[in-house]
Design a protein around this motif. Structure first.
Motif, PDB file in Angstrom:
ATOM      1  N   TYR A  43       0.847  -1.206   0.000  1.00 33.83           N
ATOM      2  CA  TYR A  43       0.000   0.000   0.000  1.00 33.83           C
ATOM      3  C   TYR A  43       0.873   1.244   0.000  1.00 33.83           C
ATOM      4  O   TYR A  43       1.880   1.310   0.701  1.00 33.83           O
ATOM      5  N   ASN A  51      -5.342   2.498  -2.168  1.00 35.62           N
ATOM      6  CA  ASN A  51      -3.900   2.744  -2.116  1.00 35.62           C
ATOM      7  C   ASN A  51      -3.071   1.506  -2.425  1.00 35.62           C
ATOM      8  O   ASN A  51      -1.845   1.549  -2.344  1.00 35.62           O
ATOM      9  N   ALA A  52      -3.702   0.376  -2.750  1.00 32.95           N
ATOM     10  CA  ALA A  52      -2.963  -0.842  -3.070  1.00 32.95           C
ATOM     11  C   ALA A  52      -2.219  -0.656  -4.390  1.00 32.95           C
ATOM     12  O   ALA A  52      -2.811  -0.254  -5.393  1.00 32.95           O
TER      13      ALA A  52
END
Length: 82
Positions: A43, A51-52
């Motif tokens: 992340y 946000n990965a």
């Protein structure tokens, strides 16, 4: 280049890696999660689905979880062969 053998995700703190989309990123945090098996999700800035930025499977019996990274201008961490 050889990746050092790690016993847990906590040993990744401070390592700098290159990411194609975001340039160099430094590992600043982690959260192990035994229910994920050996899967690790990366992340950017905080743990959130938006946000990965990547994932990988850890070989062996290491616990999976989340690694938190932030952008950096620092050079990529190089490990010496033993």
């Amino acid at each position: 280049m050889e990746i050092k053998v790690m016993k847990s995700l906590s040993e990744t703190i401070g390592i700098v890696r290159h990411s194609e989309e975001h340039g160099n990123v430094k590992i600043v945090g982690f959260k192990e999660n035994k229910s994920w098996g050996g899967r690790v999700v990366i992340y950017l800035d905080k743990i959130h689905v938006d946000n990965a930025i990547g994932s990988f499977e850890q070989p062996g019996t290491l616990t999976g979880g989340a690694i938190i990274v932030e952008k950096t201008d620092e050079p990529v961490t190089v490990f010496e062969k033993k």
